[in-house]
Design a protein around this motif. Structure first.
Motif, PDB file in Angstrom:
ATOM      1  N   VAL A 187       0.755  -1.245  -0.111  1.00  0.00           N
ATOM      2  CA  VAL A 187       0.080  -0.022   0.121  1.00  0.00           C
ATOM      3  C   VAL A 187       0.800   1.123   0.037  1.00  0.00           C
ATOM      4  N   ASP A 188       0.562   2.152  -0.804  1.00  0.00           N
ATOM      5  CA  ASP A 188       1.335   3.272  -0.785  1.00  0.00           C
ATOM      6  C   ASP A 188       0.642   4.767  -0.274  1.00  0.00           C
ATOM      7  N   TYR A 189       1.254   5.538   0.385  1.00  0.00           N
ATOM      8  CA  TYR A 189       0.688   6.538   0.961  1.00  0.00           C
ATOM      9  C   TYR A 189       1.461   7.972   0.399  1.00  0.00           C
ATOM     10  N   ARG A 190       0.793   8.913  -0.044  1.00  0.00           N
ATOM     11  CA  ARG A 190       1.309  10.154  -0.544  1.00  0.00           C
ATOM     12  C   ARG A 190       0.767  11.408   0.383  1.00  0.00           C
ATOM     13  N   GLY A 191       1.649  12.153   0.596  1.00  0.00           N
ATOM     14  CA  GLY A 191       1.431  13.104   1.390  1.00  0.00           C
ATOM     15  C   GLY A 191       2.400  14.215   1.973  1.00  0.00           C
ATOM     16  N   VAL A 192       1.999  15.175   2.568  1.00  0.00           N
ATOM     17  CA  VAL A 192       3.094  16.173   2.981  1.00  0.00           C
ATOM     18  C   VAL A 192       3.670  15.795   4.411  1.00  0.00           C
ATOM     19  N   LEU A 193       5.095  15.638   4.475  1.00  0.00           N
ATOM     20  CA  LEU A 193       5.603  14.873   5.556  1.00  0.00           C
ATOM     21  C   LEU A 193       5.641  15.890   6.618  1.00  0.00           C
ATOM     22  N   ALA A 194       4.836  15.755   7.742  1.00  0.00           N
ATOM     23  CA  ALA A 194       4.662  16.647   8.766  1.00  0.00           C
ATOM     24  C   ALA A 194       5.765  16.454  10.092  1.00  0.00           C
ATOM     25  N   CYS A 195       5.911  15.179  10.350  1.00  0.00           N
ATOM     26  CA  CYS A 195       7.034  14.765  11.377  1.00  0.00           C
ATOM     27  C   CYS A 195       7.381  13.505  11.395  1.00  0.00           C
ATOM     28  N   LEU A 196       8.449  12.925  11.772  1.00  0.00           N
ATOM     29  CA  LEU A 196       8.790  11.877  12.156  1.00  0.00           C
ATOM     30  C   LEU A 196       9.879  11.611  13.128  1.00  0.00           C
ATOM     31  N   ASP A 197      10.032  10.305  13.635  1.00  0.00           N
ATOM     32  CA  ASP A 197      11.093  10.270  14.858  1.00  0.00           C
ATOM     33  C   ASP A 197      11.633   9.186  14.502  1.00  0.00           C
ATOM     34  N   GLY A 198      12.888   8.839  15.498  1.00  0.00           N
ATOM     35  CA  GLY A 198      13.985   7.631  15.259  1.00  0.00           C
ATOM     36  C   GLY A 198      13.227   6.273  15.220  1.00  0.00           C
ATOM     37  N   TYR A 199      12.028   6.144  15.336  1.00  0.00           N
ATOM     38  CA  TYR A 199      11.392   4.624  15.008  1.00  0.00           C
ATOM     39  C   TYR A 199      10.705   4.730  13.796  1.00  0.00           C
ATOM     40  N   MET A 200      11.000   5.970  12.918  1.00  0.00           N
ATOM     41  CA  MET A 200      10.367   6.261  11.680  1.00  0.00           C
ATOM     42  C   MET A 200       8.653   6.100  11.720  1.00  0.00           C
ATOM     43  N   ASN A 201       8.290   6.459  13.032  1.00  0.00           N
ATOM     44  CA  ASN A 201       6.869   6.959  12.848  1.00  0.00           C
ATOM     45  C   ASN A 201       6.713   8.220  11.860  1.00  0.00           C
ATOM     46  N   ILE A 202       5.800   7.941  11.337  1.00  0.00           N
ATOM     47  CA  ILE A 202       5.682   9.136  10.160  1.00  0.00           C
ATOM     48  C   ILE A 202       4.360   9.835  10.149  1.00  0.00           C
ATOM     49  N   ALA A 203       4.260  11.280  10.462  1.00  0.00           N
ATOM     50  CA  ALA A 203       2.915  11.686  10.327  1.00  0.00           C
ATOM     51  C   ALA A 203       2.819  12.675   9.240  1.00  0.00           C
ATOM     52  N   LEU A 204       1.751  12.160   8.281  1.00  0.00           N
ATOM     53  CA  LEU A 204       1.504  12.974   6.863  1.00  0.00           C
ATOM     54  C   LEU A 204       0.283  13.819   6.996  1.00  0.00           C
ATOM     55  N   GLU A 205       0.431  14.939   6.267  1.00  0.00           N
ATOM     56  CA  GLU A 205      -0.895  15.592   5.794  1.00  0.00           C
ATOM     57  C   GLU A 205      -1.240  15.624   4.595  1.00  0.00           C
ATOM     58  N   GLN A 206      -2.604  15.799   4.444  1.00  0.00           N
ATOM     59  CA  GLN A 206      -3.263  15.896   2.891  1.00  0.00           C
ATOM     60  C   GLN A 206      -2.552  14.419   2.363  1.00  0.00           C
ATOM     61  N   THR A 207      -2.987  13.527   3.012  1.00  0.00           N
ATOM     62  CA  THR A 207      -2.506  12.052   2.697  1.00  0.00           C
ATOM     63  C   THR A 207      -3.511  11.436   1.627  1.00  0.00           C
ATOM     64  N   GLU A 208      -2.931  10.699   0.591  1.00  0.00           N
ATOM     65  CA  GLU A 208      -3.828   9.871  -0.176  1.00  0.00           C
ATOM     66  C   GLU A 208      -3.244   8.545   0.031  1.00  0.00           C
ATOM     67  N   GLU A 209      -4.184   7.486   0.075  1.00  0.00           N
ATOM     68  CA  GLU A 209      -3.890   5.837  -0.001  1.00  0.00           C
ATOM     69  C   GLU A 209      -4.087   5.431  -1.387  1.00  0.00           C
ATOM     70  N   TYR A 210      -3.216   4.674  -1.770  1.00  0.00           N
ATOM     71  CA  TYR A 210      -3.061   4.095  -3.193  1.00  0.00           C
ATOM     72  C   TYR A 210      -3.012   2.599  -3.040  1.00  0.00           C
ATOM     73  N   VAL A 211      -3.877   1.822  -3.257  1.00  0.00           N
ATOM     74  CA  VAL A 211      -3.830   0.167  -3.528  1.00  0.00           C
ATOM     75  C   VAL A 211      -3.655  -0.252  -4.932  1.00  0.00           C
ATOM     76  N   ASP A 212      -2.809  -0.947  -5.163  1.00  0.00           N
ATOM     77  CA  ASP A 212      -2.527  -1.152  -6.728  1.00  0.00           C
ATOM     78  C   ASP A 212      -2.559  -0.195  -7.749  1.00  0.00           C
ATOM     79  N   GLY A 213      -1.789   0.865  -7.184  1.00  0.00           N
ATOM     80  CA  GLY A 213      -1.721   2.113  -8.004  1.00  0.00           C
ATOM     81  C   GLY A 213      -2.960   2.825  -8.242  1.00  0.00           C
ATOM     82  N   GLU A 214      -4.212   2.622  -7.467  1.00  0.00           N
ATOM     83  CA  GLU A 214      -5.382   3.189  -7.743  1.00  0.00           C
ATOM     84  C   GLU A 214      -5.914   3.774  -6.108  1.00  0.00           C
ATOM     85  N   LEU A 215      -6.334   5.017  -6.448  1.00  0.00           N
ATOM     86  CA  LEU A 215      -6.563   5.988  -5.161  1.00  0.00           C
ATOM     87  C   LEU A 215      -7.850   5.297  -4.489  1.00  0.00           C
ATOM     88  N   ARG A 216      -7.541   4.877  -3.310  1.00  0.00           N
ATOM     89  CA  ARG A 216      -8.629   4.273  -2.656  1.00  0.00           C
ATOM     90  C   ARG A 216      -9.279   5.234  -1.385  1.00  0.00           C
TER      91      ARG A 216
END
Length: 79
Positions: free
Chosen positions: A38-67
């Motif tokens: 699964v792919d996520y595209r968005g604006v990187l808001a923050c992250l930490d040393g564990y690679m927890n990622i916060a995104l804004e304006q996020t879109e989720e893609y499954v098999d290249g299709e916006l879900r």
């Protein structure tokens, strides 16, 4: 930005640590692919040393299709 400027900018970032690179892309649009494919595209808001990622304006893609579109999304990293 000219091709030469892009090359110089890329070279300057490449000489820094991974942390420097990640700090450099904060606030920019990023592409995150999970192990599940699964792919996520968005604006990187923050992250930490564990690679927890916060995104804004996020879109989720499954098999290249916006879900789904999310205002904010949190992707849990792994330690």
């Amino acid at each position: 930005m000219s091709e030469q400027q892009q090359s110089v900018s890329a070279a300057a970032v490449a000489k820094k640590s991974p942390t420097d690179f990640l700090n450099h892309i904060l606030g920019r649009r990023v592409f995150v692919r999970l192990n599940s494919g699964v792919d996520y595209r968005g604006v990187l808001a923050c992250l930490d040393g564990y690679m927890n990622i916060a995104l804004e304006q996020t879109e989720e893609y499954v098999d290249g299709e916006l879900r789904n579109r999310y205002g904010d999304a949190f992707i849990r990293g792994n330690n």
